[in-house]
Design a protein around this motif. Sequence first.
Motif, short mmCIF file in Angstrom:
data_model
loop_
_atom_site.label_atom_id
_atom_site.label_comp_id
_atom_site.label_asym_id
_atom_site.label_seq_id
_atom_site.Cartn_x
_atom_site.Cartn_y
_atom_site.Cartn_z
N MET A 1 -0.84 0.35 1.59
CA MET A 1 -0.07 0.29 2.83
C MET A 1 -0.66 -0.78 3.73
O MET A 1 -1.86 -1.04 3.69
CB MET A 1 -0.10 1.66 3.52
N GLU A 2 0.18 -1.43 4.47
CA GLU A 2 -0.31 -2.48 5.34
C GLU A 2 -0.39 -1.97 6.77
O GLU A 2 0.60 -1.55 7.34
CB GLU A 2 0.67 -3.68 5.28
N ARG B 89 -11.75 9.89 -7.88
CA ARG B 89 -11.33 8.51 -8.13
C ARG B 89 -12.57 7.67 -8.32
O ARG B 89 -13.67 8.08 -7.97
CB ARG B 89 -10.47 7.97 -6.99
N GLU B 96 -15.00 -0.76 -1.13
CA GLU B 96 -14.42 0.45 -0.55
C GLU B 96 -15.44 1.27 0.22
O GLU B 96 -15.21 2.44 0.53
CB GLU B 96 -13.75 1.29 -1.66
N LYS B 203 1.70 10.29 7.52
CA LYS B 203 2.44 9.40 6.62
C LYS B 203 3.80 9.06 7.24
O LYS B 203 4.22 7.90 7.23
CB LYS B 203 2.64 10.12 5.28
N ASN B 206 3.21 6.61 9.77
CA ASN B 206 2.45 5.47 9.23
C ASN B 206 1.20 5.14 10.06
O ASN B 206 1.03 4.02 10.56
CB ASN B 206 3.33 4.22 9.11
N TRP B 235 -5.26 8.52 0.07
CA TRP B 235 -6.39 7.58 0.04
C TRP B 235 -6.05 6.29 0.78
O TRP B 235 -6.88 5.75 1.51
CB TRP B 235 -6.79 7.28 -1.41
N GLU B 236 -4.84 5.80 0.62
CA GLU B 236 -4.49 4.46 1.13
C GLU B 236 -4.54 4.38 2.65
O GLU B 236 -4.57 3.28 3.20
CB GLU B 236 -3.09 4.08 0.65
N ARG B 237 -4.52 5.52 3.35
CA ARG B 237 -4.50 5.44 4.81
C ARG B 237 -5.71 6.12 5.47
O ARG B 237 -5.75 6.24 6.70
CB ARG B 237 -3.22 6.06 5.38
N PRO B 261 -9.82 2.54 1.39
CA PRO B 261 -9.28 1.42 0.64
C PRO B 261 -9.81 0.10 1.19
O PRO B 261 -10.09 -0.02 2.39
CB PRO B 261 -7.77 1.54 0.87
N ASN B 263 -8.58 -2.74 2.00
CA ASN B 263 -7.93 -3.45 3.10
C ASN B 263 -8.28 -2.85 4.46
O ASN B 263 -8.25 -3.54 5.48
CB ASN B 263 -6.40 -3.51 2.92
#
Lengths: 410, 418
Positions: A1-2, B89, B96, B203, B206, B235-237, B261, B263
Amino acid sequence: MEIASAEKISSLGGPSMWIEWGNLARQNKACNLGSGFPNFSLHPDLKEELHTAAENPVTCWYPRAQAHPRLAEELVATYSPLFQREILPTETIVTTGAYQGIHWTFEAFVQAGDEVIVFDPLFDAYIADSIITGAKYVSVPLMLESNSWVLDKELFANSFNSRTKMIVLNTPHNPTGKVFKRDEIELIAKLSKEYNCLVLADEVYDRFVFGGYNHIRIATLPGMWERTITLCSAGKMFGVTGWRLGWAIGAANLIEKLFRVCICDTFGTSTLMQEAIAGMLQRQRMCSPPKESYFIWVEKIFAENYSKLKKAFIDANMPAVHTQGGFFLIVDCSKRKFDFQDSSEYKSSDDHLDKKIARGIVNEFKLALLPLSLFYSPESKVRPTSYLRVCFAKSSETIDQAVEIIKTFH
Amino acid sequence: MKLENGVPAPANRLKNFGVNLWAEFSSLAKEHKATNIGQGFPDFVVPDFLQEEVRKAVAIPSANWYTRAQGHPRLVKELAAEFSPLFNRSIDPMSEIVTGVGAYEVIYAAITAFINEGDEAVVIEPHFDCYAGDMDLSGGKLVRVPLRPTGDAKYAKNWTLDREEFEAAFSERTKMLITTTPHNPIGKIFTKEELEYIGSVCKKHNVIILSDEVYERVVFDDNEHVRIASLPGMWERCLTVGSAGKTFSVTGWKIGWALGPANLISQLQHVSSCSTFTAPTLLQEAVAGAFEYERSVAHTDDAYFKWLPAKLQQNCQMLSDAFSEIGCVPVWPDGGYFMIVDTANMGWDFSDLKTGRCYDVDCVKWLTREFKLATIPISVFYGNKNRHLAAKYIRVCCAKSDETIVRACQIIRSLKKQ
């Protein structure tokens, strides 16, 4: 996600120069005179203080946010004579390296609409902190005249206006080794009072001044204590940059503003490191006879290193610019030709000469040096490209290894 | 230009700075030589394996020099080895994970990395006060949603979110949710179902989840510490924050980390490359050694991660019994370092002191001065709007030595109703 990072962070741009040049040194397993930190073994006194601190249970507990009490006492005792005043504990605060002191000073005082005067070339943290606090930095380049770095007084005076909030004075200076002279410091003081600015005095190399020169603390000049924050570094002082310890000294109402940032970002720094440095400062204060002090010991090592390196570079037709203090030597790499085996990049690249030469030297000779052009801010109107920065604050073994490498330059 | 004391005034971002209660209460405790069950630092003797790791680190020459800015290689590798199974994971140590000067700095970095002026962060209240200071520095706004006691308020697990209230807190300006589990100060451990719900709302809007899990090793009874970042799609957020100080009871070491993550983690590293650049190498090395040692004894009686929660639960039980005996109502925690205690039944009244402060501040100062017992007022953890929900509560810390706990219980038993 960005998810977008905050604007102040995305304004920083790409990765720092230290990453590219650090990687080059590491990949080549180079003899590293590029990085600016001492790599010699701990002085026995410091080792002992560290062991003692490690056995002390108090070092496992939270530090007092502003300063570990024992370190606060030692700072007051050590710096009162150096600043020629009775410093109070409220006029000191401990930082995670002087690096954090720079960050706190910007966070506490600088915002969008402000201007900060900096002297180029410079330590890049001043630019990063200007960017993230939204300030505009105004670059005043130091000029090379008769093999010395000088301040153009007219240029400097013309860089002030009603938006000028702060001047960053780094003396002894990184990367040039310039120790600002009395008349230069008096001018900085005069203008900072006239325009009612603050001075961030980054004095991390204050103990490393060559014979015949004096380190002048701008905070000791008339009317300057109330507007100066002076930063010092235990890491630079005692060759333990990995301990991440420094301190800021200044008028209580200025230090109190740094404290406000402190209680948001780290709320104090490692008690262990503070206790060990407190012990070391106490030893230095009590040192009798003074000739046995740590500073005498390290001064001798650095003087020898400087001398050996300077000679080696001169013999290689890379004369040194006159330096007065700090950890660095600046050598001219334009007076001779380099015949690198892999000359493709050297001949064809549009990059600055000093970068090409530095890359060639690290890739072929496995000696890491840094191009001086890296230390100029993006806004700087001058950018000499003929010089390399060399760190001599290294172990004798490292310096001897470097000297042998320099002898092989062809 | 604005002046203060004749020199440039501080930047606007410092304008909300108030009196720092920690400094005030810590000084008061010291001044009165109080038995300190207030501030959350363990005062028990540090086990020898930790001292040994410091001794080993001290002997390494390169431990005195700068290490990798994002995190000391040995430490990030140990953290990856430790946490990969816990998150189910394979965590990449080099991209990370980021380390910092305490979880405190990592939290500062996370908020600074993502919050612009005017951005909002939803936080579950009561909350650790540093979130507010960090938001102020970035010009952001905290939107607080309280835990409310439902059913039997004597158990932390029964303090829950009103879900309508929670969802209403989110707006198009919300960038982040800040959650703490095990919770400080209430001691609640959010269940999997609660975290799944929270995750679904985040989510939908966002937002990034900053999950402060510094007390993850202290779980009582048969509760389970659930990591929101380990839930499907989360995980991504998520940025999961941990603390060597709280994990190994060495709060003076000031080493913490975030997992997440690449990023998101890379942005935290940008912040710390402006603020501290890197945490002390020596201590990162010692923490790495501590994790390695602990993994080698994980299934034996020597395991620190078995001893710690059992010990703290025992301490908590002793404090709870003592408070219950005199008529206070402790809130039994699911885990963590703390317990909150309702003193309403005692009939204590400080209004005639006319201090202008909240009851709990007056109460804590009174207990410190008159009885040499240091605790922490609950006010520190609330915004103005919801403070009344825990008006007569104080917070106590159970991560203390036997001597401190025994002495504290003696003092508590001597307190009388009015």
